[in-house]
Enzyme design. Structure first.
Site, PDB file in Angstrom:
ATOM      1  N   VAL A 104     -66.005-103.584 -14.844  1.00  0.00           N
ATOM      2  CA  VAL A 104     -67.357-104.347 -15.102  1.00  0.00           C
ATOM      3  C   VAL A 104     -68.228-103.202 -15.723  1.00  0.00           C
ATOM      4  CG1 VAL A 104     -67.711-106.240 -13.487  1.00  0.00           C
ATOM      5  CG2 VAL A 104     -68.313-104.085 -12.726  1.00  0.00           C
ATOM      6  N   LYS A 121     -58.458 -99.657  -9.520  1.00  0.00           N
ATOM      7  CA  LYS A 121     -57.517-100.644  -8.814  1.00  0.00           C
ATOM      8  C   LYS A 121     -56.080-100.262  -8.943  1.00  0.00           C
ATOM      9  CE  LYS A 121     -60.913-104.585  -8.275  1.00  0.00           C
ATOM     10  NZ  LYS A 121     -61.138-105.777  -8.855  1.00  0.00           N
ATOM     11  N   TYR A 154     -58.697-109.747 -15.946  1.00  0.00           N
ATOM     12  CA  TYR A 154     -59.346-111.093 -15.380  1.00  0.00           C
ATOM     13  C   TYR A 154     -58.635-112.288 -15.652  1.00  0.00           C
ATOM     14  CZ  TYR A 154     -62.862-107.282 -14.367  1.00  0.00           C
ATOM     15  OH  TYR A 154     -63.546-106.104 -14.113  1.00  0.00           O
ATOM     16  N   SER A 206     -63.411-101.408 -11.631  1.00  0.00           N
ATOM     17  CA  SER A 206     -62.152-101.887 -11.250  1.00  0.00           C
ATOM     18  C   SER A 206     -60.880-101.207 -11.833  1.00  0.00           C
ATOM     19  CB  SER A 206     -62.008-103.481 -11.840  1.00  0.00           C
ATOM     20  OG  SER A 206     -62.334-104.514 -10.901  1.00  0.00           O
ATOM     21  N   TYR A 253     -63.326 -98.140  -0.820  1.00  0.00           N
ATOM     22  CA  TYR A 253     -63.118 -99.114  -1.990  1.00  0.00           C
ATOM     23  C   TYR A 253     -64.290 -99.105  -2.890  1.00  0.00           C
ATOM     24  CZ  TYR A 253     -63.445-103.395  -4.982  1.00  0.00           C
ATOM     25  OH  TYR A 253     -63.543-104.000  -5.894  1.00  0.00           O
TER      26      TYR A 253
HETATM   27  N1  GLU Z   1     -67.360-102.802  -7.680  1.00  0.00           N
HETATM   28  C1  GLU Z   1     -67.007-104.113  -8.453  1.00  0.00           C
HETATM   29  C2  GLU Z   1     -66.918-104.940  -7.191  1.00  0.00           C
HETATM   30  O1  GLU Z   1     -66.276-104.763  -6.333  1.00  0.00           O
HETATM   31  C3  GLU Z   1     -65.647-103.807  -9.158  1.00  0.00           C
HETATM   32  C4  GLU Z   1     -65.676-105.211 -10.006  1.00  0.00           C
HETATM   33  C5  GLU Z   1     -64.910-104.907 -11.211  1.00  0.00           C
HETATM   34  O2  GLU Z   1     -64.959-103.928 -11.811  1.00  0.00           O
HETATM   35  O3  GLU Z   1     -64.302-105.968 -11.680  1.00  0.00           O
HETATM   36  O4  GLU Z   1     -67.297-106.268  -7.134  1.00  0.00           O
END
Ligand code: GLU
Length: 312
Positions: free
Chosen positions: A261, A69, A243, A66, A191
Site C-alpha cells: 500500500v 508478507k 491483490y 505488504s 505483523y
Molecule cells: N499494513 C497494511 C495492513 O495490514 C498492509 C496492507 C498492504 O500493504 O496491503 O492493512
C-alpha cells in the site's frame, strides 16, 4: 552500446514516460502514509550477476508494507517446513479484498499468505523465545535479503497498531479456529512491525534479485533463504501477489510480483533479475499506478513473461 547501456536507457525512457501520469490516490488509512509526496518515483533493476540499474528517487525510504508478507512466509517455512505451514495457511487465491475477513469454510485456514489474514497467521509462526527475539530474527532476515541493517518506522508501526482493528478481528477469528496461537497481541505487533520496515526502491530490487538468484543475495553473495523454499514464495507471488489484479497480471505481465500500500512493487524474473518500483499513488485494487504500467512495459520490451516462448 552494451546491454547494460540499453537497459539503463530503457529505465530512463520509462521513468520519463510515466512520471507525468497523474492517476491514483496515495493510501490514507493512516496519516503517516497520506503525507507522502505522490510525485516520488523510482525504478530499479538488479541482475542476478549483481549489476544495479536505478532511476529516480531510488534512495527515498518508505515502509515495505505488504511486500514483507513474501519474506515472512519464507521465514515461517524455514522454521516449520512446508507441510506444517500448509496446515495453518493455504495457497489459494481469494478473489476477495486483501483485508477481507474470510477463512476457507472447510479447513478454516486463511486462503493464502499474501492476504492480511494469511500474513498474520504466517507471522505468528515465526520462532523466538521473546517478542524481541522474534523481531530480531525478522530484521536479520531482511538484512540478509537487502545486505544492510534495516529499521522500523516507529510512528507507522504505532499507527498501524492503534488503528488495526480489522487485522485484530481477523486474528481473533483465527485464534478461535486454532489457526494462530496465543499470545495473539504479540503476533499482531510483529505483523505491524514487519509492515513498518523501512526500505528504498533499490533495496526492493535487491530483495527481488535475491529470489531471482535462488535465495542468494547477488551483491553480498549471502544466502537469505533456504533454496528449497524459493519456489513456494514465487508461486504465491505469481498467483496472489497483486491483490485482485493477480490473474490479469499473470496473464499480461507474467512474472511473480508483490505490491504494497505504500506504492512499492517487487518483480522477480527467475535467473535473470529483480525489479523494484516505488510510486505511491494506487489504483482501485491497491497497486501502484505507475508501477503496473512500468512492469507491463518492461515485460513487453524485455520479453519477461515467464511463459513466453520466443524462438521455441
Ligand atoms: N499494513 C497494511 C495492513 O495490514 C498492509 C496492507 C498492504 O500493504 O496491503 O492493512
Amino acid at each position: 552500446m552494451t546491454d547494460g547501456d540499453r537497459l539503463s536507457q530503457l529505465l530512463h525512457t520509462l521513468h520519463q514516460r510515466y512520471q507525468s501520469l497523474r492517476e491514483g490516490q496515495v493510501a490514507d488509512y493512516i496519516p503517516e502514509l497520506s503525507k507522502v509526496d505522490p510525485d516520488l518515483f523510482s525504478i530499479c533493476i538488479v541482475t542476478t550477476q549483481g549489476e544495479i540499474y536505478s532511476v529516480g528517487d531510488h534512495d527515498h525510504l518508505f515502509t515495505v508494507q505488504s511486500i514483507s508478507k513474501v519474506f515472512s512466509y519464507g521465514l515461517a517455512l524455514e522454521d516449520h517446513g512446508r507441510d506444517y505451514v500448509l496446515t495453518r495457511v493455504g495457497v489459494e487465491p481469494t478473489g476477495e479484498d486483501f483485508n477481507s475477513i474470510v477463512l476457507d469454510e472447510a479447513s478454516k485456514r486463511p486462503y493464502n499468505p499474501m492476504v492480511n489474514a494469511g500474513a498474520i497467521a504466517t507471522t505468528s509462526l515465526i520462532k523466538g523465545k521473546t517478542p524481541v527475539d522474534r523481531l530480531n530474527r525478522l530484521l536479520e532476515m531482511f538484512n540478509r535479503y537487502i545486505g544492510h541493517d534495516v529499521f522500523i518506522d516507529v510512528s507507522v508501526f504505532l499507527s498501524e497498531r492503534m488503528t488495526g482493528h480489522r487485522n485484530r478481528a481477523m486474528a481473533h477469528l483465527m485464534r478461535n479456529f486454532g489457526m494462530i496461537d496465543d499470545p495473539i497481541e504479540e503476533s499482531l505487533d510483529l505483523y505491524f512491525q514487519q509492515c513498518s520496515v523501512l526500505v528504498n526502491c533499490q533495496d526492493l530490487a535487491i530483495m527481488a534479485a535475491t529470489l531471482a538468484n535462488r535465495g542468494i543475495n547477488p551483491i553480498t553473495q549471502e544466502r537469505a533463504i533456504d533454496r528449497r523454499y524459493v519456489r513456494d514464495l514465487l508461486s504465491v507471488m505469481y498467483t496472489c501477489g497483486m491483490y485482485n489484479f493477480a490473474g490479469e497480471w499473470a496473464y499480461t505481465v507474467g512474472f511473480p510480483a508483490k505490491s504494497g500500500v505504500s506504492g512499492g512493487i517487487i518483480g522477480v524474473v527467475p535467473n535473470q533479475m529483480g525489479i523494484g518500483i516505488f510510486s505511491p499513488p494506487l489504483d482501485v485494487r491497491g497497486n501502484s499506478v505507475r508501477g503496473v504500467q512500468v512492469c507491463e512495459a518492461l515485460s513487453q520490451d524485455l520479453n519477461l513473461h515467464v511463459f513466453d516462448c520466443q524462438g521455441c
